[in-house]
Write a protein that holds these residues in place. Structure first.
Motif, PDB file in Angstrom:
ATOM      1  N   THR A 440       0.805  -1.226   0.000  1.00 11.36           N
ATOM      2  CA  THR A 440       0.000   0.000   0.000  1.00 11.36           C
ATOM      3  C   THR A 440       0.832   1.267   0.000  1.00 11.36           C
ATOM      4  OG1 THR A 440      -0.148   0.276   2.402  1.00 11.36           O
ATOM      5  CG2 THR A 440      -1.715  -1.250   1.379  1.00 11.36           C
ATOM      6  N   HIS A 441       2.137   1.179   0.378  1.00 10.75           N
ATOM      7  CA  HIS A 441       2.988   2.352   0.574  1.00 10.75           C
ATOM      8  C   HIS A 441       2.392   3.232   1.683  1.00 10.75           C
ATOM      9  CE1 HIS A 441       5.247   1.241  -3.015  1.00 10.75           C
ATOM     10  NE2 HIS A 441       4.100   1.091  -3.638  1.00 10.75           N
ATOM     11  N   PHE A 477       0.382  -6.293  -6.150  1.00  9.11           N
ATOM     12  CA  PHE A 477      -0.280  -5.016  -6.373  1.00  9.11           C
ATOM     13  C   PHE A 477       0.470  -3.928  -5.611  1.00  9.11           C
ATOM     14  CE2 PHE A 477      -3.551  -8.277  -6.622  1.00  9.11           C
ATOM     15  CZ  PHE A 477      -4.185  -7.983  -7.827  1.00  9.11           C
ATOM     16  N   SER A 478       0.594  -2.774  -6.239  1.00  4.35           N
ATOM     17  CA  SER A 478       1.229  -1.616  -5.621  1.00  4.35           C
ATOM     18  C   SER A 478       0.260  -0.447  -5.736  1.00  4.35           C
ATOM     19  CB  SER A 478       2.546  -1.290  -6.335  1.00  4.35           C
ATOM     20  OG  SER A 478       3.068  -0.048  -5.912  1.00  4.35           O
ATOM     21  N   LEU A 479      -0.165   0.107  -4.587  1.00  2.87           N
ATOM     22  CA  LEU A 479      -1.128   1.200  -4.616  1.00  2.87           C
ATOM     23  C   LEU A 479      -0.453   2.499  -5.032  1.00  2.87           C
ATOM     24  CD1 LEU A 479      -3.509   0.804  -1.558  1.00  2.87           C
ATOM     25  CD2 LEU A 479      -3.531  -0.304  -3.786  1.00  2.87           C
ATOM     26  N   SER A 480      -1.230   3.336  -5.697  1.00  2.00           N
ATOM     27  CA  SER A 480      -0.730   4.631  -6.129  1.00  2.00           C
ATOM     28  C   SER A 480      -1.785   5.683  -5.831  1.00  2.00           C
ATOM     29  CB  SER A 480      -0.416   4.611  -7.631  1.00  2.00           C
ATOM     30  OG  SER A 480      -0.009   5.889  -8.070  1.00  2.00           O
ATOM     31  N   ALA A 481      -1.352   6.800  -5.250  1.00  2.00           N
ATOM     32  CA  ALA A 481      -2.268   7.887  -4.918  1.00  2.00           C
ATOM     33  C   ALA A 481      -2.423   8.884  -6.060  1.00  2.00           C
ATOM     34  CB  ALA A 481      -1.787   8.613  -3.667  1.00  2.00           C
ATOM     35  N   ASN A 482      -1.515   8.822  -7.046  1.00  2.00           N
ATOM     36  CA  ASN A 482      -1.544   9.804  -8.127  1.00  2.00           C
ATOM     37  C   ASN A 482      -0.611   9.338  -9.249  1.00  2.00           C
ATOM     38  OD1 ASN A 482       1.179  10.674  -7.132  1.00  2.00           O
ATOM     39  ND2 ASN A 482      -0.065  11.435  -5.424  1.00  2.00           N
ATOM     40  N   PRO A 483      -0.731   9.916 -10.442  1.00  2.00           N
ATOM     41  CA  PRO A 483       0.152   9.506 -11.549  1.00  2.00           C
ATOM     42  C   PRO A 483       1.624   9.702 -11.248  1.00  2.00           C
ATOM     43  CG  PRO A 483      -1.735  10.722 -12.400  1.00  2.00           C
ATOM     44  CD  PRO A 483      -1.791  10.844 -10.898  1.00  2.00           C
ATOM     45  N   HIS A 484       1.962  10.747 -10.494  1.00  2.00           N
ATOM     46  CA  HIS A 484       3.368  10.961 -10.116  1.00  2.00           C
ATOM     47  C   HIS A 484       3.909   9.753  -9.358  1.00  2.00           C
ATOM     48  CE1 HIS A 484       6.919  12.648  -8.147  1.00  2.00           C
ATOM     49  NE2 HIS A 484       6.389  12.327  -6.985  1.00  2.00           N
ATOM     50  N   SER A 485       3.124   9.226  -8.426  1.00  4.89           N
ATOM     51  CA  SER A 485       3.569   8.056  -7.661  1.00  4.89           C
ATOM     52  C   SER A 485       3.722   6.844  -8.566  1.00  4.89           C
ATOM     53  CB  SER A 485       2.570   7.748  -6.542  1.00  4.89           C
ATOM     54  OG  SER A 485       2.572   8.762  -5.566  1.00  4.89           O
ATOM     55  N   THR A 486       2.773   6.636  -9.467  1.00  7.35           N
ATOM     56  CA  THR A 486       2.863   5.483 -10.372  1.00  7.35           C
ATOM     57  C   THR A 486       4.144   5.540 -11.189  1.00  7.35           C
ATOM     58  OG1 THR A 486       0.451   5.520 -10.550  1.00  7.35           O
ATOM     59  CG2 THR A 486       1.653   4.169 -12.138  1.00  7.35           C
ATOM     60  N   GLU A 487       4.430   6.714 -11.725  1.00 10.86           N
ATOM     61  CA  GLU A 487       5.644   6.880 -12.528  1.00 10.86           C
ATOM     62  C   GLU A 487       6.884   6.613 -11.693  1.00 10.86           C
ATOM     63  OE1 GLU A 487       7.925  10.481 -14.924  1.00 10.86           O
ATOM     64  OE2 GLU A 487       5.773  10.638 -14.552  1.00 10.86           O
ATOM     65  N   VAL A 497       5.115  -6.073 -10.802  1.00 14.39           N
ATOM     66  CA  VAL A 497       3.960  -5.688  -9.992  1.00 14.39           C
ATOM     67  C   VAL A 497       2.943  -4.910 -10.833  1.00 14.39           C
ATOM     68  CG1 VAL A 497       4.981  -3.506  -9.258  1.00 14.39           C
ATOM     69  CG2 VAL A 497       3.293  -4.610  -7.804  1.00 14.39           C
ATOM     70  N   ARG A 498       1.690  -5.018 -10.453  1.00 14.70           N
ATOM     71  CA  ARG A 498       0.637  -4.232 -11.101  1.00 14.70           C
ATOM     72  C   ARG A 498       0.343  -3.003 -10.247  1.00 14.70           C
ATOM     73  NH1 ARG A 498      -5.759  -5.610 -11.769  1.00 14.70           N
ATOM     74  NH2 ARG A 498      -6.317  -3.574 -12.610  1.00 14.70           N
ATOM     75  N   HIS A 499       0.371  -1.826 -10.855  1.00 17.51           N
ATOM     76  CA  HIS A 499       0.137  -0.583 -10.127  1.00 17.51           C
ATOM     77  C   HIS A 499      -1.359  -0.260 -10.141  1.00 17.51           C
ATOM     78  CE1 HIS A 499       4.423   0.315  -9.778  1.00 17.51           C
ATOM     79  NE2 HIS A 499       4.528  -0.178 -11.003  1.00 17.51           N
ATOM     80  N   LEU A 500      -1.934  -0.130  -8.945  1.00 17.48           N
ATOM     81  CA  LEU A 500      -3.347   0.201  -8.794  1.00 17.48           C
ATOM     82  C   LEU A 500      -3.484   1.692  -8.523  1.00 17.48           C
ATOM     83  CD1 LEU A 500      -5.010  -2.599  -6.610  1.00 17.48           C
ATOM     84  CD2 LEU A 500      -5.162  -2.235  -9.059  1.00 17.48           C
ATOM     85  N   GLU A 501      -3.969   2.430  -9.483  1.00 18.41           N
ATOM     86  CA  GLU A 501      -4.196   3.859  -9.300  1.00 18.41           C
ATOM     87  C   GLU A 501      -5.574   4.054  -8.674  1.00 18.41           C
ATOM     88  OE1 GLU A 501      -1.412   6.151 -12.431  1.00 18.41           O
ATOM     89  OE2 GLU A 501      -3.252   5.343 -13.297  1.00 18.41           O
ATOM     90  N   SER A 502      -5.622   3.785  -7.384  1.00 18.40           N
ATOM     91  CA  SER A 502      -6.888   3.767  -6.661  1.00 18.40           C
ATOM     92  C   SER A 502      -7.053   4.953  -5.725  1.00 18.40           C
ATOM     93  CB  SER A 502      -6.964   2.486  -5.822  1.00 18.40           C
ATOM     94  OG  SER A 502      -5.898   2.452  -4.895  1.00 18.40           O
TER      95      SER A 502
END
Length: 741
Positions: A440-441, A477-487, A497-502
């Motif tokens: 979840t980070h 799964f890796s949670l992301s709070a925003n596109p910046h985090s995903t990048e 890992v699959r990034h979940l932009e949730s």
């Protein structure tokens, strides 16, 4: 007409694309008349295409091309080259960067050589987790000197690495019959060699222009290669070369090069080696020059009737694998304990798909994103029992729990179907087939993380990168709070890992908080009605020991008077802030839920803490107090310039001294209209998914396999934000930062 067109094939490279393109755009003398960059995406599922559009919108030298269907990397390069306008074509891969001054050096050498069909230039090679070193091709380029020649005139140029990104090709030459990439696993090498062989004029530049940063090989990242296609590719190349005038001088060197590559390919040809050997034998009979000497010997290694040499090679490979396996086994055996034996036995039993393990901040209690996921899972997936791992010193808030290194712990770790953590589980955890790990980070990255710390020894402090990557490989799964985090996560945690932009589940409470719940939190903290509460939350600095507040807190409290209370939150690495007794100071470091502190506060003062990204959801004033910004970004490293003042980078007012901070709150700058506009842009960039339903999206995707039923995020402009302390009713915020009831 631009001098250069740089073509970048884009496919599932979200974490690598920005640095690659910026290395081109930051070249000296790189204006729109000098360069154009064409990125070609073929429908990347990871959002690479959206990032390419963002970069193109920000810089008119960048053009985004989107293909209708997935194609090979070679076909993406061909599509970009087909739309180029530059005099010369260059190709660059995401993950590789142009070195400073590279295009100036290339341009100068091209002019000196009279604009030849092809220019070969040098590169550096940076192994994964290693340091840059000169590539062997530089020796070949130095030997070539300054003469303009051809491949037939200087066959040694075949020793330059056959890749697309170490050569500049005159576009007219490419357009008028130069080779194309096309599909196929060896398309790039065949194109590179074909261009060299076909060019009427070739020049060399013995200067490193590209840093070849090798990426981490991931399981399944590269499709299995048909070894027969490899032989066929070299067969076609040699046949085409033989038909060229004056090709006799190239026949021996090209055959020797092909044999070397085919020998390398043999090592991975498991399951098809006999067929591969027969194909290579036929290739050798067709193309081996008479009296080929050492090259002929190498070819005969592949054509011996009893495969004696190949058997020896097989044996050597097997022995190496066996030796590595034994070393690992001895190491594991030395570390085993009685509990580990028990753990191993438990792993022989079936998994329990109704059991989930939760942990947070290295077993420091029930908090953060894992706690929010647990609450929502209890609601939407009650058939899955959640058990927390906590230390003896921490409370589990009435939830089922186990203590580390107990029989119950090892049994749980062996048989649970789900694992949820905002940091990594210990190295001793063995991921079994069928188990799902959710990372979840616990913040949005401003500071450099993961592999970005390789060049920051003061921040890394002996960090074991290879062990760390083994932990990352457990994530599903890796949670992301925003596109910046995903990048950022894509770049610094290279894995499958699959990034979940949730959005962050812990931030759901900000969308559901009411005036009553906010008032209750403030009462529990002892904040009197009408009193202004300012949350001060400085981050941890790896190069300092203990809690250090770069702010004179007593002076601030005295200056702001009895109507203001400073809530001081030390980083979770520290048990308390060690504050002096003062009616204007309250140490909230031990408070279990930082979200409640944010709801209670009228404003946030922080330096570089990721708390600012979460607090932006509340649309309340943020003051960045950064007296040591230059030291911090030099030693720790940062992802963007927090103090730039640009919308989206800076969340509000900035101070660098205690006096400036006091003035900021006295003169109203902390809550000015200009800072409200900055805050709105910051919220738009970093809070696009935090609409109150992030936990539901996570539970439906990870636990229930109901991703199609998960609610889509509501964009910030259409959301309400909680009332301010002392007010009633939710507010809405426009893009200009103007709140309305």
């Amino acid at each position: 007409m631009p001098r250069f067109t740089v073509v970048v094939p884009v496919h599932e490279v979200r974490g690598l694309l920005r640095e690659c393109l910026e290395s081109v755009l930051r070249q000296r003398s790189c204006h729109s008349e000098t360069i154009e960059v064409i990125g070609v995406d073929d429908g990347s599922a990871d959002g690479s295409g959206r990032l390419l559009d963002e970069l193109a919108a920000a810089d008119r030298r960048v053009r985004a091309v989107h293909l209708a269907a997935p194609v090979s990397a070679g076909e993406r390069r061909d599509a970009g080259a087909g739309q180029a306008r530059g005099e010369y074509l260059l190709f660059l891969e995401p993950g590789l960067v142009l070195l400073p001054g590279a295009l100036d050096a290339v341009d100068a050498r091209l002019k000196e050589a009279g604009d030849p069909d092809l220019l070969l230039f040098g590169h550096l090679r940076t192994p994964f987790l290693g340091t840059a070193e000169p590539a062997r091709s530089l020796d070949v380029l130095r030997a070539a000197g300054d003469a303009v020649t051809t491949a037939a005139g200087r066959p040694g140029l075949l020793g330059v690495a056959p890749v697309s990104w170490n050569r500049a090709v005159r576009r007219e030459f490419w357009r008028d019959g130069g080779p194309r990439f096309g599909p196929g696993a060896r398309a790039e090498a065949m194109w590179a060699l074909g261009a060299l062989l076909a060019a009427g004029s070739v020049a060399a530049l013995a200067t490193p222009c590209v840093d070849h940063r090798q990426r981490r090989p991931l399981p399944g990242a590269r499709p299995a290669e048909d070894r027969g296609e490899v032989v066929a590719a070299y067969d076609a190349l040699l046949a085409k070369t033989a038909a060229r005038p004056g090709a006799e001088a190239l026949r021996g060197p090209l055959f020797a090069l092909a044999v070397r590559e085919l020998l390398k390919t043999y090592a991975g040809a498991r399951g098809q080696r006999r067929a591969y050997v027969r194909a290579v034998a036929a290739f050798s009979r067709t193309h081996r020059p008479v009296g080929s000497g050492r090259s002929g010997v190498r070819a005969r290694l592949l054509t011996g009737g009893r495969f004696r040499t190949l058997a020896a090679l097989d044996g050597a490979l097997a022995a190496r694998r066996a030796l590595r396996s034994r070393v690992r086994a001895v190491r594991r055996s030395a570390l085993r304990t009685a509990f580990r034996h028990y753990y191993r036995l438990q792993r022989l039993l079936p998994l329990d798909p109704g059991l989930a393990v939760y942990a947070s901040y290295w077993n420091r209690g029930v908090s953060c994103n894992p706690a929010a996921v647990h609450r929502k899972a209890a609601e939407l997936a009650p058939h899955i029992k959640g058990v927390w791992v906590v230390t003896k010193a921490e409370a589990a808030d009435g939830h089922p729990f186990v203590l580390p290194d107990t029989l119950a712990y090892w049994r749980l770790m062996a048989r649970a179907g789900y694992f949820v953590n905002n940091v990594n589980f210990p190295d001793h955890l063995v991921k079994r087939p069928g188990q799902r790990h959710l990372q979840t980070h616990h913040g949005t990255p401003l500071k450099r993380m993961g592999l970005d710390q390789l060049d920051r020894p003061a921040a890394a402090q002996g960090f074991g990168f290879r062990r760390f990557l083994a932990r990352v490989d457990r994530w599903d799964f890796s949670l992301s709070a925003n596109p910046h985090s995903t990048e950022t996560w894509s770049r610094v945690y290279p894995s499958a890992v699959r990034h979940l932009e949730s959005g962050y589940p812990r931030n759901d409470v900000y969308a559901t908080a009411t005036a009553e719940s906010i008032a209750a939190v403030r009462r529990a903290l002892g904040i009197a009605p009408g009193r202004r509460a300012i949350l001060y939350a400085p981050t941890h600095r790896e190069y300092e020991r203990g809690f250090s507040a770069p702010l004179d807190l007593v002076r601030v409290a005295d200056a702001l008077g009895p109507d203001t209370l400073l809530l001081v939150r030390a980083h979770y690495f520290h048990a308390s802030a060690g504050l002096p007794e003062h009616p204007g100071l309250l140490d909230v470091s031990a408070h279990p839920r930082v979200e409640e502190l944010c709801l209670a506060a009228d404003a946030l003062v922080t330096d570089y803490s990721s708390m600012m990204f979460d607090y932006a959801n509340l649309d309340r004033p943020i003051v960045v107090h950064a007296p040591d910004w230059e030291v911090y970004r030099t030693v720790r490293g940062v992802c963007f310039d927090l103090l730039s003042g640009r919308p989206g980078d800076t969340p509000g007012a900035v101070t660098t001294s205690t006096d400036e901070l006091i003035s900021c709150f006295r003169d109203g700058g902390w809550d000015s209209r200009a800072n409200a506009v900055l805050r709105a842009a910051f919220r738009e960039r970093f809070c696009p998914y935090d609409d109150g339903r992030a936990a539901e999206r996570v539970v439906r995707t990870v636990f229930l396999d109901e991703e199609a039923d998960a609610p889509r995020p509501v964009e910030p402009a259409r959301r309400a934000v909680p009332p301010l302390p002392g007010q009633t009713g939710a507010r809405r915020v426009s893009a200009a930062g103007r709140p309305s009831p």
